[in-house]
Write a protein that holds these residues in place. Structure first.
Motif, PDB file in Angstrom:
ATOM      1  N   LEU A 184      26.496  43.588  51.858  1.00  0.00           N
ATOM      2  CA  LEU A 184      26.917  44.906  52.363  1.00  0.00           C
ATOM      3  C   LEU A 184      28.072  45.482  51.539  1.00  0.00           C
ATOM      4  O   LEU A 184      29.092  45.917  52.076  1.00  0.00           O
ATOM      5  N   THR A 185      27.864  45.514  50.226  1.00  0.00           N
ATOM      6  CA  THR A 185      28.916  46.041  49.357  1.00  0.00           C
ATOM      7  C   THR A 185      29.215  47.513  49.643  1.00  0.00           C
ATOM      8  O   THR A 185      30.338  47.972  49.405  1.00  0.00           O
ATOM      9  N   TRP A 186      28.231  48.218  50.181  1.00  0.00           N
ATOM     10  CA  TRP A 186      28.455  49.632  50.528  1.00  0.00           C
ATOM     11  C   TRP A 186      29.522  49.781  51.617  1.00  0.00           C
ATOM     12  O   TRP A 186      30.145  50.837  51.744  1.00  0.00           O
ATOM     13  N   THR A 233      51.165  42.812  46.002  1.00  0.00           N
ATOM     14  CA  THR A 233      50.127  42.051  45.314  1.00  0.00           C
ATOM     15  C   THR A 233      48.879  41.926  46.173  1.00  0.00           C
ATOM     16  O   THR A 233      47.750  42.047  45.669  1.00  0.00           O
ATOM     17  N   GLU A 234      49.054  41.659  47.473  1.00  0.00           N
ATOM     18  CA  GLU A 234      47.920  41.564  48.392  1.00  0.00           C
ATOM     19  C   GLU A 234      47.077  42.833  48.336  1.00  0.00           C
ATOM     20  O   GLU A 234      45.846  42.785  48.222  1.00  0.00           O
ATOM     21  N   ASN A 235      47.746  43.979  48.389  1.00  0.00           N
ATOM     22  CA  ASN A 235      47.018  45.251  48.388  1.00  0.00           C
ATOM     23  C   ASN A 235      46.390  45.556  47.030  1.00  0.00           C
ATOM     24  O   ASN A 235      45.265  46.058  46.964  1.00  0.00           O
ATOM     25  N   LEU A 236      47.097  45.247  45.962  1.00  0.00           N
ATOM     26  CA  LEU A 236      46.547  45.476  44.627  1.00  0.00           C
ATOM     27  C   LEU A 236      45.346  44.576  44.364  1.00  0.00           C
ATOM     28  O   LEU A 236      44.398  44.972  43.672  1.00  0.00           O
ATOM     29  N   MET A 237      45.374  43.365  44.912  1.00  0.00           N
ATOM     30  CA  MET A 237      44.227  42.469  44.781  1.00  0.00           C
ATOM     31  C   MET A 237      43.003  43.052  45.469  1.00  0.00           C
ATOM     32  O   MET A 237      41.890  42.985  44.943  1.00  0.00           O
ATOM     33  N   MET A 238      43.200  43.631  46.651  1.00  0.00           N
ATOM     34  CA  MET A 238      42.080  44.246  47.352  1.00  0.00           C
ATOM     35  C   MET A 238      41.525  45.419  46.560  1.00  0.00           C
ATOM     36  O   MET A 238      40.303  45.605  46.455  1.00  0.00           O
ATOM     37  N   ILE A 239      42.422  46.232  46.016  1.00  0.00           N
ATOM     38  CA  ILE A 239      41.977  47.378  45.215  1.00  0.00           C
ATOM     39  C   ILE A 239      41.214  46.899  43.988  1.00  0.00           C
ATOM     40  O   ILE A 239      40.129  47.417  43.671  1.00  0.00           O
ATOM     41  N   ALA A 240      41.762  45.901  43.286  1.00  0.00           N
ATOM     42  CA  ALA A 240      41.109  45.383  42.082  1.00  0.00           C
ATOM     43  C   ALA A 240      39.729  44.818  42.403  1.00  0.00           C
ATOM     44  O   ALA A 240      38.767  45.040  41.658  1.00  0.00           O
ATOM     45  N   MET A 241      39.623  44.081  43.502  1.00  0.00           N
ATOM     46  CA  MET A 241      38.342  43.507  43.903  1.00  0.00           C
ATOM     47  C   MET A 241      37.337  44.596  44.219  1.00  0.00           C
ATOM     48  O   MET A 241      36.170  44.525  43.813  1.00  0.00           O
ATOM     49  N   ALA A 242      37.785  45.626  44.931  1.00  0.00           N
ATOM     50  CA  ALA A 242      36.889  46.717  45.294  1.00  0.00           C
ATOM     51  C   ALA A 242      36.403  47.457  44.054  1.00  0.00           C
ATOM     52  O   ALA A 242      35.201  47.778  43.932  1.00  0.00           O
ATOM     53  N   VAL A 243      37.317  47.729  43.130  1.00  0.00           N
ATOM     54  CA  VAL A 243      36.938  48.430  41.896  1.00  0.00           C
ATOM     55  C   VAL A 243      35.989  47.573  41.064  1.00  0.00           C
ATOM     56  O   VAL A 243      34.989  48.069  40.518  1.00  0.00           O
ATOM     57  N   TRP A 244      36.291  46.265  40.960  1.00  0.00           N
ATOM     58  CA  TRP A 244      35.434  45.341  40.213  1.00  0.00           C
ATOM     59  C   TRP A 244      34.017  45.324  40.791  1.00  0.00           C
ATOM     60  O   TRP A 244      33.032  45.398  40.065  1.00  0.00           O
ATOM     61  N   MET A 245      33.925  45.238  42.104  1.00  0.00           N
ATOM     62  CA  MET A 245      32.615  45.206  42.747  1.00  0.00           C
ATOM     63  C   MET A 245      31.890  46.542  42.589  1.00  0.00           C
ATOM     64  O   MET A 245      30.670  46.580  42.427  1.00  0.00           O
ATOM     65  N   LEU A 246      32.651  47.621  42.650  1.00  0.00           N
ATOM     66  CA  LEU A 246      32.042  48.939  42.490  1.00  0.00           C
ATOM     67  C   LEU A 246      31.445  49.104  41.099  1.00  0.00           C
ATOM     68  O   LEU A 246      30.327  49.587  40.947  1.00  0.00           O
ATOM     69  N   ILE A 247      32.210  48.674  40.076  1.00  0.00           N
ATOM     70  CA  ILE A 247      31.708  48.752  38.706  1.00  0.00           C
ATOM     71  C   ILE A 247      30.465  47.901  38.536  1.00  0.00           C
ATOM     72  O   ILE A 247      29.458  48.317  37.936  1.00  0.00           O
ATOM     73  N   ALA A 248      30.514  46.666  39.090  1.00  0.00           N
ATOM     74  CA  ALA A 248      29.369  45.769  39.006  1.00  0.00           C
ATOM     75  C   ALA A 248      28.158  46.349  39.721  1.00  0.00           C
ATOM     76  O   ALA A 248      27.021  46.265  39.246  1.00  0.00           O
ATOM     77  N   HIS A 249      28.417  46.984  40.875  1.00  0.00           N
ATOM     78  CA  HIS A 249      27.321  47.567  41.656  1.00  0.00           C
ATOM     79  C   HIS A 249      26.695  48.742  40.912  1.00  0.00           C
ATOM     80  O   HIS A 249      25.456  48.865  40.826  1.00  0.00           O
ATOM     81  N   LEU A 250      27.540  49.602  40.322  1.00  0.00           N
ATOM     82  CA  LEU A 250      27.030  50.763  39.621  1.00  0.00           C
ATOM     83  C   LEU A 250      26.307  50.398  38.323  1.00  0.00           C
ATOM     84  O   LEU A 250      25.377  51.081  37.904  1.00  0.00           O
ATOM     85  N   SER A 251      26.755  49.303  37.714  1.00  0.00           N
ATOM     86  CA  SER A 251      26.117  48.869  36.469  1.00  0.00           C
ATOM     87  C   SER A 251      24.855  48.075  36.722  1.00  0.00           C
ATOM     88  O   SER A 251      24.138  47.722  35.783  1.00  0.00           O
ATOM     89  N   GLY A 252      24.610  47.762  37.986  1.00  0.00           N
ATOM     90  CA  GLY A 252      23.391  47.026  38.349  1.00  0.00           C
ATOM     91  C   GLY A 252      23.538  45.540  38.187  1.00  0.00           C
ATOM     92  O   GLY A 252      22.544  44.798  38.325  1.00  0.00           O
ATOM     93  N   ALA A 253      24.772  45.071  37.912  1.00  0.00           N
ATOM     94  CA  ALA A 253      24.966  43.634  37.707  1.00  0.00           C
ATOM     95  C   ALA A 253      24.925  42.877  39.011  1.00  0.00           C
ATOM     96  O   ALA A 253      24.598  41.698  39.069  1.00  0.00           O
ATOM     97  N   GLY A 254      25.297  43.528  40.138  1.00  0.00           N
ATOM     98  CA  GLY A 254      25.331  42.867  41.437  1.00  0.00           C
ATOM     99  C   GLY A 254      26.514  41.918  41.514  1.00  0.00           C
ATOM    100  O   GLY A 254      27.341  41.870  40.622  1.00  0.00           O
ATOM    101  N   MET A 255      26.576  41.201  42.610  1.00  0.00           N
ATOM    102  CA  MET A 255      27.649  40.247  42.849  1.00  0.00           C
ATOM    103  C   MET A 255      27.079  38.840  42.843  1.00  0.00           C
ATOM    104  O   MET A 255      25.999  38.619  43.335  1.00  0.00           O
TER     105      MET A 255
END
Length: 255
Positions: A184-186, A233-255
């Motif tokens: 449920l990455t969406w 750091t806790e909040n930046l980690m969440m942002i980084a994870m979300a952006v990483w997953m978003l890029i992976a999702h948009l590129s079709g790489a998946g998780m």
């Protein structure tokens, strides 16, 4: 030649009752033995005996240790007598955060090894952040009321809409669990991006712009961790994870 000096003697008075054995008494006895003392272990086996002992010696607590006939005091006093540190429950500390991130890092490496046969994979990095989010949420959920009270000191959205302070730990936990599963990455991406961004802005404003000295609610409402780098750091980690997953999702790489 080997020393033939007899071990020093100590007398310890501690509560040992049918339904209660004082843990500090056990710790005091262990400490004395580790310091080379023989211990004359005096049990206070009833409330009446304990109260009488306190009244006789003018003390408020047990256990009480006597060395060479002089009263040393309770367990903390005994630690000071031997030159050992005594923890201050009100002192600020980063130990809970170090322990948390250390354990979640090991969990991520272990999970990666179990799945891929090696601990060092990109997925291990993703799991580290997701596990950290889930454990941080767990600590907050132990006492949501206490967390919310502390959170309301600095979070910008919670100050405007109080229910958000109660929603936050559930949202963080949900996003973390979904990211662990890669499901449920969406949902997990926008949740992590939203709460992470609001949190980062709130902490930055409170600490670095307003120069306020506050305790961080990141590891629960009863912590003595100072607000600042850790929460940011806790909040930046969440942002980084979300952006990483978003890029992976948009590129079709998946998780």
């Amino acid at each position: 030649m080997a020393s033939t000096a007899a071990p020093r003697q100590a007398t310890l008075y501690r509560m040992v009752m049918e339904q209660h054995t004082c843990p500090y008494g056990l710790k005091a006895k262990d400490l004395l033995r580790r310091q080379g003392f023989t211990v004359e272990d005096k049990w206070l086996t009833s409330r009446e005996a304990t109260d009488a002992f306190k009244a006789e010696h003018g003390v408020k607590t047990t256990p009480q240790t006597f060395i060479d006939g002089a009263r040393v005091g309770g367990y903390d006093d005994l630690r000071r007598y031997f030159g050992k540190p005594v923890a201050d429950p009100k002192a600020t500390t980063y130990k809970p955060v170090i322990a948390l991130f250390g354990m979640t890092a090991l969990m991520a490496l272990a999970a990666s090894h179990a799945v891929y046969g090696t601990p060092f994979t990109p997925r291990a990095g993703e799991w580290f952040i997701a596990f950290s989010m889930a454990v941080l949420a767990l600590l907050k959920l132990q006492n949501v009321e206490s967390f919310a009270t502390m959170f309301l000191n600095y979070d910008l959205l919670a100050k405007r809409w109080v229910p958000y302070a109660y929603i936050y730990p559930f949202a963080e936990g949900l996003a973390g669990v979904l990211m662990i599963a890669g499901a449920l990455t969406w949902l997990s991406i926008p949740v992590a991006l939203f709460i992470g961004t609001i949190g980062a802005v709130s902490v930055f404003k409170a600490v670095y712009l307003d120069r306020r000295e506050l305790k961080c609610a990141c590891v629960g409402g009863s912590s003595n961790v100072p607000l600042g780098f850790v929460s940011l750091t806790e909040n930046l980690m969440m942002i980084a994870m979300a952006v990483w997953m978003l890029i992976a999702h948009l590129s079709g790489a998946g998780m």
